[in-house]
Design a protein around this motif. Structure first.
Motif, PDB file in Angstrom:
ATOM      1  N   THR A  10      45.487  49.028  63.400  1.00 26.19           N
ATOM      2  CA  THR A  10      45.772  48.737  61.995  1.00 26.19           C
ATOM      3  C   THR A  10      45.166  49.796  61.089  1.00 26.19           C
ATOM      4  OG1 THR A  10      45.795  46.361  62.444  1.00 26.19           O
ATOM      5  CG2 THR A  10      45.492  47.041  60.142  1.00 26.19           C
ATOM      6  N   GLN A  11      43.925  50.193  61.425  1.00 25.02           N
ATOM      7  CA  GLN A  11      43.257  51.218  60.627  1.00 25.02           C
ATOM      8  C   GLN A  11      43.981  52.546  60.710  1.00 25.02           C
ATOM      9  OE1 GLN A  11      39.236  51.363  62.012  1.00 25.02           O
ATOM     10  NE2 GLN A  11      38.800  49.239  61.482  1.00 25.02           N
ATOM     11  N   VAL A  12      44.454  52.870  61.925  1.00 25.81           N
ATOM     12  CA  VAL A  12      45.180  54.127  62.119  1.00 25.81           C
ATOM     13  C   VAL A  12      46.473  54.112  61.324  1.00 25.81           C
ATOM     14  CG1 VAL A  12      46.455  55.527  63.783  1.00 25.81           C
ATOM     15  CG2 VAL A  12      44.190  54.655  64.367  1.00 25.81           C
ATOM     16  N   GLN A  13      47.212  52.982  61.373  1.00 24.90           N
ATOM     17  CA  GLN A  13      48.460  52.870  60.612  1.00 24.90           C
ATOM     18  C   GLN A  13      48.202  53.054  59.123  1.00 24.90           C
ATOM     19  OE1 GLN A  13      50.434  49.207  61.503  1.00 24.90           O
ATOM     20  NE2 GLN A  13      50.503  49.590  63.694  1.00 24.90           N
TER      21      GLN A  13
ATOM     22  N   VAL B  42      42.246  30.622  49.259  1.00 26.42           N
ATOM     23  CA  VAL B  42      43.231  29.960  48.403  1.00 26.42           C
ATOM     24  C   VAL B  42      43.887  30.974  47.463  1.00 26.42           C
ATOM     25  CG1 VAL B  42      43.552  28.237  46.596  1.00 26.42           C
ATOM     26  CG2 VAL B  42      42.050  27.739  48.530  1.00 26.42           C
ATOM     27  N   PHE B  43      43.079  31.919  46.993  1.00 30.75           N
ATOM     28  CA  PHE B  43      43.579  32.949  46.074  1.00 30.75           C
ATOM     29  C   PHE B  43      44.683  33.780  46.744  1.00 30.75           C
ATOM     30  CE2 PHE B  43      43.387  37.246  44.252  1.00 30.75           C
ATOM     31  CZ  PHE B  43      43.513  36.972  42.890  1.00 30.75           C
ATOM     32  N   LEU B  44      44.435  34.224  47.974  1.00 24.99           N
ATOM     33  CA  LEU B  44      45.425  35.027  48.690  1.00 24.99           C
ATOM     34  C   LEU B  44      46.672  34.205  49.021  1.00 24.99           C
ATOM     35  CD1 LEU B  44      43.331  37.214  51.171  1.00 24.99           C
ATOM     36  CD2 LEU B  44      44.526  37.940  49.098  1.00 24.99           C
TER      37      LEU B  44
ATOM     38  N   ASP C 131      37.501  38.007  38.671  1.00 24.54           N
ATOM     39  CA  ASP C 131      36.538  37.866  37.592  1.00 24.54           C
ATOM     40  C   ASP C 131      35.955  39.250  37.308  1.00 24.54           C
ATOM     41  OD1 ASP C 131      34.737  38.449  39.578  1.00 24.54           O
ATOM     42  OD2 ASP C 131      33.425  36.749  39.187  1.00 24.54           O
ATOM     43  N   GLU C 132      34.906  39.335  36.522  1.00 26.67           N
ATOM     44  CA  GLU C 132      34.363  40.628  36.133  1.00 26.67           C
ATOM     45  C   GLU C 132      33.396  41.203  37.157  1.00 26.67           C
ATOM     46  OE1 GLU C 132      32.671  40.171  32.314  1.00 26.67           O
ATOM     47  OE2 GLU C 132      34.581  39.783  31.312  1.00 26.67           O
ATOM     48  N   SER C 133      33.179  40.491  38.248  1.00 30.81           N
ATOM     49  CA  SER C 133      32.242  40.957  39.265  1.00 30.81           C
ATOM     50  C   SER C 133      32.887  42.003  40.162  1.00 30.81           C
ATOM     51  CB  SER C 133      31.758  39.778  40.125  1.00 30.81           C
ATOM     52  OG  SER C 133      30.944  40.248  41.172  1.00 30.81           O
ATOM     53  N   PRO C 134      32.359  43.238  40.184  1.00 28.12           N
ATOM     54  CA  PRO C 134      32.966  44.305  40.982  1.00 28.12           C
ATOM     55  C   PRO C 134      32.681  44.204  42.474  1.00 28.12           C
ATOM     56  CG  PRO C 134      30.976  45.106  39.927  1.00 28.12           C
ATOM     57  CD  PRO C 134      31.190  43.704  39.425  1.00 28.12           C
ATOM     58  N   ASP C 135      31.829  43.247  42.886  1.00 32.32           N
ATOM     59  CA  ASP C 135      31.475  43.167  44.301  1.00 32.32           C
ATOM     60  C   ASP C 135      32.507  42.394  45.112  1.00 32.32           C
ATOM     61  OD1 ASP C 135      30.966  40.710  43.239  1.00 32.32           O
ATOM     62  OD2 ASP C 135      29.035  40.420  44.231  1.00 32.32           O
ATOM     63  N   ILE C 136      33.499  41.801  44.463  1.00 34.92           N
ATOM     64  CA  ILE C 136      34.534  41.087  45.207  1.00 34.92           C
ATOM     65  C   ILE C 136      35.459  42.082  45.898  1.00 34.92           C
ATOM     66  CG2 ILE C 136      36.573  39.607  44.993  1.00 34.92           C
ATOM     67  CD1 ILE C 136      35.145  37.987  42.942  1.00 34.92           C
ATOM     68  N   VAL C 137      35.868  43.097  45.178  1.00 37.48           N
ATOM     69  CA  VAL C 137      36.733  44.129  45.745  1.00 37.48           C
ATOM     70  C   VAL C 137      36.635  45.351  44.844  1.00 37.48           C
ATOM     71  CG1 VAL C 137      38.838  43.570  44.470  1.00 37.48           C
ATOM     72  CG2 VAL C 137      39.029  44.525  46.759  1.00 37.48           C
ATOM     73  N   ASN C 138      36.977  46.502  45.380  1.00 41.96           N
ATOM     74  CA  ASN C 138      36.956  47.734  44.599  1.00 41.96           C
ATOM     75  C   ASN C 138      38.042  47.671  43.520  1.00 41.96           C
ATOM     76  OD1 ASN C 138      36.944  50.291  43.555  1.00 41.96           O
ATOM     77  ND2 ASN C 138      37.526  51.322  45.451  1.00 41.96           N
ATOM     78  N   ILE C 139      37.633  47.462  42.280  1.00 45.78           N
ATOM     79  CA  ILE C 139      38.607  47.268  41.209  1.00 45.78           C
ATOM     80  C   ILE C 139      39.339  48.552  40.852  1.00 45.78           C
ATOM     81  CG2 ILE C 139      37.391  45.310  40.194  1.00 45.78           C
ATOM     82  CD1 ILE C 139      36.194  47.213  38.135  1.00 45.78           C
ATOM     83  N   ASN C 140      38.868  49.695  41.360  1.00 46.31           N
ATOM     84  CA  ASN C 140      39.547  50.960  41.080  1.00 46.31           C
ATOM     85  C   ASN C 140      40.637  51.280  42.096  1.00 46.31           C
ATOM     86  OD1 ASN C 140      37.903  51.606  38.803  1.00 46.31           O
ATOM     87  ND2 ASN C 140      36.264  52.182  40.195  1.00 46.31           N
ATOM     88  N   THR C 141      40.745  50.458  43.138  1.00 47.88           N
ATOM     89  CA  THR C 141      41.761  50.683  44.161  1.00 47.88           C
ATOM     90  C   THR C 141      43.156  50.585  43.552  1.00 47.88           C
ATOM     91  OG1 THR C 141      40.340  49.753  45.870  1.00 47.88           O
ATOM     92  CG2 THR C 141      42.671  49.866  46.367  1.00 47.88           C
ATOM     93  N   VAL C 142      44.018  51.526  43.920  1.00 45.91           N
ATOM     94  CA  VAL C 142      45.375  51.553  43.357  1.00 45.91           C
ATOM     95  C   VAL C 142      46.429  51.353  44.439  1.00 45.91           C
ATOM     96  CG1 VAL C 142      44.799  52.947  41.346  1.00 45.91           C
ATOM     97  CG2 VAL C 142      45.355  54.077  43.497  1.00 45.91           C
ATOM     98  N   ASP C 143      46.060  50.692  45.517  1.00 46.85           N
ATOM     99  CA  ASP C 143      47.008  50.402  46.596  1.00 46.85           C
ATOM    100  C   ASP C 143      46.923  48.920  46.917  1.00 46.85           C
ATOM    101  OD1 ASP C 143      48.756  51.652  48.944  1.00 46.85           O
ATOM    102  OD2 ASP C 143      47.437  50.123  49.801  1.00 46.85           O
ATOM    103  N   ILE C 144      48.027  48.196  46.731  1.00 47.53           N
ATOM    104  CA  ILE C 144      48.002  46.745  46.886  1.00 47.53           C
ATOM    105  C   ILE C 144      47.670  46.321  48.309  1.00 47.53           C
ATOM    106  CG2 ILE C 144      50.500  46.623  47.278  1.00 47.53           C
ATOM    107  CD1 ILE C 144      48.222  44.033  45.479  1.00 47.53           C
ATOM    108  N   SER C 145      48.151  47.073  49.300  1.00 49.15           N
ATOM    109  CA  SER C 145      47.858  46.714  50.687  1.00 49.15           C
ATOM    110  C   SER C 145      46.363  46.831  50.977  1.00 49.15           C
ATOM    111  CB  SER C 145      48.639  47.620  51.644  1.00 49.15           C
ATOM    112  OG  SER C 145      50.028  47.422  51.490  1.00 49.15           O
ATOM    113  N   ARG C 146      45.738  47.823  50.379  1.00 53.51           N
ATOM    114  CA  ARG C 146      44.303  48.004  50.585  1.00 53.51           C
ATOM    115  C   ARG C 146      43.514  46.877  49.909  1.00 53.51           C
ATOM    116  NH1 ARG C 146      40.658  53.364  49.092  1.00 53.51           N
ATOM    117  NH2 ARG C 146      38.678  52.516  49.812  1.00 53.51           N
TER     118      ARG C 146
ATOM    119  N   ILE D 148      44.507  43.803  49.484  1.00 51.97           N
ATOM    120  CA  ILE D 148      44.649  42.628  50.355  1.00 51.97           C
ATOM    121  C   ILE D 148      43.732  42.763  51.565  1.00 51.97           C
ATOM    122  CG2 ILE D 148      46.233  41.308  51.811  1.00 51.97           C
ATOM    123  CD1 ILE D 148      46.774  41.062  48.803  1.00 51.97           C
ATOM    124  N   ARG D 149      43.732  43.932  52.174  1.00 57.67           N
ATOM    125  CA  ARG D 149      42.899  44.162  53.363  1.00 57.67           C
ATOM    126  C   ARG D 149      41.409  44.021  53.034  1.00 57.67           C
ATOM    127  NH1 ARG D 149      44.697  48.669  54.319  1.00 57.67           N
ATOM    128  NH2 ARG D 149      43.025  50.034  53.606  1.00 57.67           N
ATOM    129  N   ASP D 150      40.994  44.580  51.889  1.00 54.86           N
ATOM    130  CA  ASP D 150      39.587  44.500  51.506  1.00 54.86           C
ATOM    131  C   ASP D 150      39.157  43.059  51.222  1.00 54.86           C
ATOM    132  OD1 ASP D 150      39.390  47.203  51.779  1.00 54.86           O
ATOM    133  OD2 ASP D 150      39.375  47.658  49.633  1.00 54.86           O
TER     134      ASP D 150
END
Length: 244
Positions: A19-22, A156-158, A198-213, A215-217
């Motif tokens: 998956t990582q390689v893909q 639930v969010f996903l 929410d405003e907490s950046p530790d949930i996921v990298n909010i600067n990510t610009v790839d939707i698949s990433r 979801i994966r994160d």
């Protein structure tokens, strides 16, 4: 002879590596595509500048020959003048072709950007899916109302987000087989899902610009001990039709 036992742990690890390689190949391809486009644009601009300089020199040469012929009342340079005229005509045609090529490159790039449009319903954006063209996204109507305030909300969010993209017939980015989607669709989905953070950046990298990433994160945030508690509540493996 004993029958070899399949190493299930190794199998899972291999699947994860695959998956990582893909994913890496996908990002490399996007990077390569962008790099090729930039190289084509730069080379076309260089070629265009070169031929414009050549055209100026040829025009100067033609003017010089013409002026000399007028002063001396001499037509002996007629062949030379015809030759220069042919050079100018060919150069003009080449320049026209390069200008069209540059416009095409810029148009292809521009077409994959989100542009705000309006109709009687309101503001919308055009995008393509893998199965349909020129779909309309209306921000005021396509509202994802679910919020995620902590890691415990992720399952639930996903699940809710997957139902949302199915409702509005986006590409199913939860399917690992779907590697490349319209950049405009990707931008729309990133914006929609991030509005649920929410405003907490530790949930996921909010600067990510790839939707698949994204979801994966989010899936990676769910650790096994924590996940077991959710399985007891009936939100375990298989939420939303995928395995976290």
């Amino acid at each position: 002879m004993a029958t070899p036992v399949r190493d299930e742990t190794r199998h899972v690890t291999d699947d994860n590596i695959s998956t990582q390689v893909q994913s890496k190949v996908k990002f490399q391809k996007l990077s390569i595509d962008t790099s090729i486009e930039n190289k084509q644009r730069k080379q076309t601009q260089i070629d265009l500048k070169t031929y414009e300089i050549f055209l100026n020199k040829s025009t100067t040469e033609k003017n010089k020959i013409t002026n000399e012929a007028k002063e001396d009342d001499d037509i002996s340079n007629l062949d030379q003048l015809i030759e220069v005229d042919e050079k100018i005509e060919k150069t003009n045609n080449i320049i026209l072709g390069l200008q069209k090529r540059l416009e095409s490159i810029e148009f292809d790039k521009d077409v994959k950007k989100l542009h705000e449009r309006n109709d009687s319903t309101g503001i919308y954006y055009l995008f393509d899916t893998l199965t349909s063209k020129n779909r309309k996204y209306y921000p005021k109507d396509w509202i994802f109302k679910h919020k995620m305030n902590n890691i415990g909300d992720i399952p639930v969010f996903l699940n809710s987000f997957q139902q949302f993209i199915q409702k509005y017939e986006f590409d199913n980015i939860f399917d690992q087989q779907i590697q490349n989607i319209d950049p405009r669709e990707n931008e729309i989905l990133c914006k929609i899902i991030k509005e649920g953070f929410d405003e907490s950046p530790d949930i996921v990298n909010i600067n990510t610009v790839d939707i698949s990433r994204i979801i994966r994160d989010l899936k990676k945030k769910i650790h096994k001990p924590f996940w077991q508690r959710y399985k007891i509540k009936g939100l375990g493996k298989g939420v939303g039709g995928y395995n976290l």
